[in-house]
Design an enzyme around this catalytic site. Structure first.
Site, mmCIF file in Angstrom:
data_model
loop_
_atom_site.group_PDB
_atom_site.id
_atom_site.type_symbol
_atom_site.label_atom_id
_atom_site.label_comp_id
_atom_site.label_asym_id
_atom_site.label_seq_id
_atom_site.Cartn_x
_atom_site.Cartn_y
_atom_site.Cartn_z
ATOM 1 N N HIS A 69 -8.256 21.006 23.480
ATOM 2 C CA HIS A 69 -8.315 22.394 23.951
ATOM 3 C C HIS A 69 -8.272 23.361 22.756
ATOM 4 O O HIS A 69 -9.138 24.227 22.608
ATOM 5 C CB HIS A 69 -7.135 22.653 24.899
ATOM 6 C CG HIS A 69 -7.074 24.046 25.421
ATOM 7 N ND1 HIS A 69 -7.538 24.390 26.663
ATOM 8 C CD2 HIS A 69 -6.624 25.200 24.871
ATOM 9 C CE1 HIS A 69 -7.369 25.697 26.857
ATOM 10 N NE2 HIS A 69 -6.811 26.201 25.777
ATOM 11 N N GLU A 70 -7.289 23.175 21.894
ATOM 12 C CA GLU A 70 -7.178 24.071 20.739
ATOM 13 C C GLU A 70 -8.370 23.895 19.799
ATOM 14 O O GLU A 70 -8.805 24.846 19.152
ATOM 15 C CB GLU A 70 -5.850 23.839 19.994
ATOM 16 C CG GLU A 70 -4.586 24.055 20.822
ATOM 17 C CD GLU A 70 -4.532 25.376 21.586
ATOM 18 O OE1 GLU A 70 -5.150 26.359 21.135
ATOM 19 O OE2 GLU A 70 -3.873 25.426 22.656
ATOM 20 N N HIS A 96 -11.033 26.207 20.854
ATOM 21 C CA HIS A 96 -10.789 27.551 20.314
ATOM 22 C C HIS A 96 -11.166 27.593 18.833
ATOM 23 O O HIS A 96 -11.790 28.538 18.353
ATOM 24 C CB HIS A 96 -9.314 27.924 20.461
ATOM 25 C CG HIS A 96 -8.889 28.284 21.858
ATOM 26 N ND1 HIS A 96 -9.493 29.279 22.581
ATOM 27 C CD2 HIS A 96 -7.908 27.778 22.667
ATOM 28 C CE1 HIS A 96 -8.898 29.398 23.779
ATOM 29 N NE2 HIS A 96 -7.940 28.480 23.853
ATOM 30 N N GLU A 145 -11.545 31.269 26.082
ATOM 31 C CA GLU A 145 -11.035 30.201 26.933
ATOM 32 C C GLU A 145 -12.170 29.300 27.436
ATOM 33 O O GLU A 145 -11.989 28.100 27.629
ATOM 34 C CB GLU A 145 -10.246 30.820 28.091
ATOM 35 C CG GLU A 145 -9.263 29.902 28.763
ATOM 36 C CD GLU A 145 -8.159 29.361 27.858
ATOM 37 O OE1 GLU A 145 -7.931 29.905 26.757
ATOM 38 O OE2 GLU A 145 -7.543 28.357 28.249
#
Ligand code: ZN
Length: 498
Positions: free
Chosen positions: A262-263, A266, A292
């Site tokens: 997830h990070e 980003h 997001e």
């Protein structure tokens, strides 16, 4: 246009941006490295930097350059207009809020945080309610300072996702809710149950090696970033120096892996923004929901998919032969895509997560519209939780007191998570259509075509487009919950035979 005012403005913006990156770095260090005894000095360093940053951002010369450039708008290129418009937004925000108001809000944020932490520990909502009431009052005053007294909730939504309004979000969420609630119920009733206790005892060193391999293969550039351990996973910094964090639990190897992916999503976005334009709107992300969408796309559509695991499962088993010996491929895949309703948003799975967001959005909207009083929030929360998630919190700690956001006055922030999920699914189908055979790439461990496509169509655009315009441009369709519902049905409906 070859204007000295434009050159002066962008020079100032770049300097202010650099100051901001120093603050990011101090904040990262505080969560990753700082010895406890250094906390006092760190707070003073950050306060000083914030003061310098505020002074630089409200420099009256910026107002002068903006005035001059806006008067000659017709002579600006399209890109220059994008830069000037964003600079105006930022300048107005730092200069229109009186210093006294900013101080009052900062004090409230600090007090409300402690009141919230205390209330949560004892599940005592009434002790926290006055702080939340005060936050709502300040929020309305803040919107009024910025000329949005007519629509304070829209003002806050627009801070996170430029161009969006409660009305647009309300329409999208209502459509999503109609199909998502029954899908969630059907999965809950399914005889297919993931084995939540199947994955235990994964040494941290192995987990660290695996997630490094995965994130590197996805395309994260470790020459311009790193990953460390912190209490909560986050991604900060810029494309030139992207700092991600994760945390390890020997009994939850998937938690660490997926929060890192997830990070990484980003981080890939930050690394893909035009470096030469850092500090201006052309080098800036397009808003919280777009950010997001990038993290969710890599985490969910890509890394929870079959083809990703065709590539990585053999490696996972090789690193953890004993721990995975009794787990079949299907069981592993089901654990990766486990769905189980929970009262707690941050523990929610990909399907029910969106319902947690809709719940918060509907309550925030009513609070701002004066249709719901703060003191009635706990009961309204319980009713909404029953209706949407099918569970009722036994106490406020599992209900209205679970999130930190409102204690910081962060209203209009929650919708970004769900809008990001919608956009991720919409981008996903657009990428599949544009890049035939994409998932076969994943099975071979090659993610470069997807990353290249996102770089070109999303990252390289910086903040030229807002969320709605960007989705329209990239996918040829309006933002809609349709692709997210289709994706959830295809993956989870099939897996759970729901
Ligand atoms: Zn995120």
């Amino acid at each position: 246009m070859n204007s000295p005012a434009y050159a002066d403005l962008t020079t100032a913006l770049r300097r202010n941006h650099l100051l901001g990156t120093m603050g990011d770095l101090l904040g990262w260090d505080e969560q990753v490295n700082l010895p406890p005894g250094g906390a006092g000095q760190r707070a003073a360093q950050m306060a000083l930097l914030a003061e310098l940053g505020h002074a630089a951002a409200s420099d009256p010369r910026i107002g002068g350059w903006l005035h001059e450039l806006e008067a000659g708008r017709a002579t600006l290129t399209a890109d220059e207009q994008v830069v000037v418009r964003q600079a105006r937004r930022d300048f107005d925000r730092v200069t229109r809020l009186p210093a006294e108001f900013v101080r009052e809000k900062a004090t409230l944020v600090s007090e409300a945080y402690h009141a919230w932490a205390q209330a949560r520990a004892t599940s005592d909502f009434p002790g926290y309610a006055p702080f939340l009431e005060k936050h709502l009052e300040l929020a309305k005053r803040e919107a009024a300072f910025l000329g949005r007294a007519d629509a304070p909730y829209d003002y806050f939504i627009d801070q996170h996702d430029p161009g969006l309004t409660a009305e647009v979000i309300g329409r999208l969420f209502a459509e999503l809710k109609k199909e998502l609630v029954p899908l969630g119920r059907a999965i809950l009733a399914s005889p297919v149950k993931p084995r939540t206790d199947a994955l235990r005892g994964f040494p941290v060193e192995g987990q660290r090696a695996f997630l490094r391999e995965v994130t590197e293969r996805l395309g994260f550039d470790y020459q311009r970033g790193r990953i460390d351990v912190a209490l909560h996973p986050f991604c900060s910094g810029t494309g030139a120096d992207t700092r991600m964090t994760t945390r390890f639990n020997v009994d939850e190897p998937l938690d660490s892996l997926f929060s890192s992916v997830h990070e990484t999503g980003h981080g890939l976005y930050e690394q893909g923004l035009p470096a030469a334009e850092a500090g201006t709107a052309l080098g800036m992300h397009a808003g919280m929901a777009v950010h997001e969408s990038q993290s969710r796309l890599w985490e969910n559509q890509v890394a929870r998919g079959r083809d990703f695991w065709r590539c990585f499962e053999p490696r996972f088993r090789a690193l953890f032969p004993v721990q995975t010996a009794a787990v079949s491929s299907d069981e592993l895949y089901l654990a990766i895509n486990a769905v189980a309703p929970t009262l707690i948003r941050v523990d929610a799975d990909e399907v029910t997560y969106n319902l947690h967001i809709i719940l918060r959005f509907e309550l925030e909207k009513k609070l701002f519209a004066g249709e719901l009083a703060v003191r009635d929030l706990p009961e309204a929360w319980r009713a909404a939780s029953r209706e949407l998630i099918g569970l009722e919190p036994a106490n406020d700690r599992e209900g209205v007191l679970q999130d930190v956001h409102w204690s910081g006055g962060a209203f209009g922030y929650f919708p970004s998570y769900c809008l990001g999920n919608m956009m991720a699914a919409q981008l996903w189908y657009a990428a599949l259509a544009a890049l035939p055979g994409l998932e076969e790439d994943f099975a071979r461990g090659d993610f470069s075509r997807l990353l290249g496509w996102l770089r070109t169509h999303v990252h390289a655009e910086g903040r030229r487009y807002d969320l709605l315009a960007l989705v329209r441009k990239v996918t040829g369709e309006e933002l809609s919950p349709g692709p997210l519902l289709r994706y959830l049905r295809e993956r989870y409906g099939t897996l759970y035979r729901a």
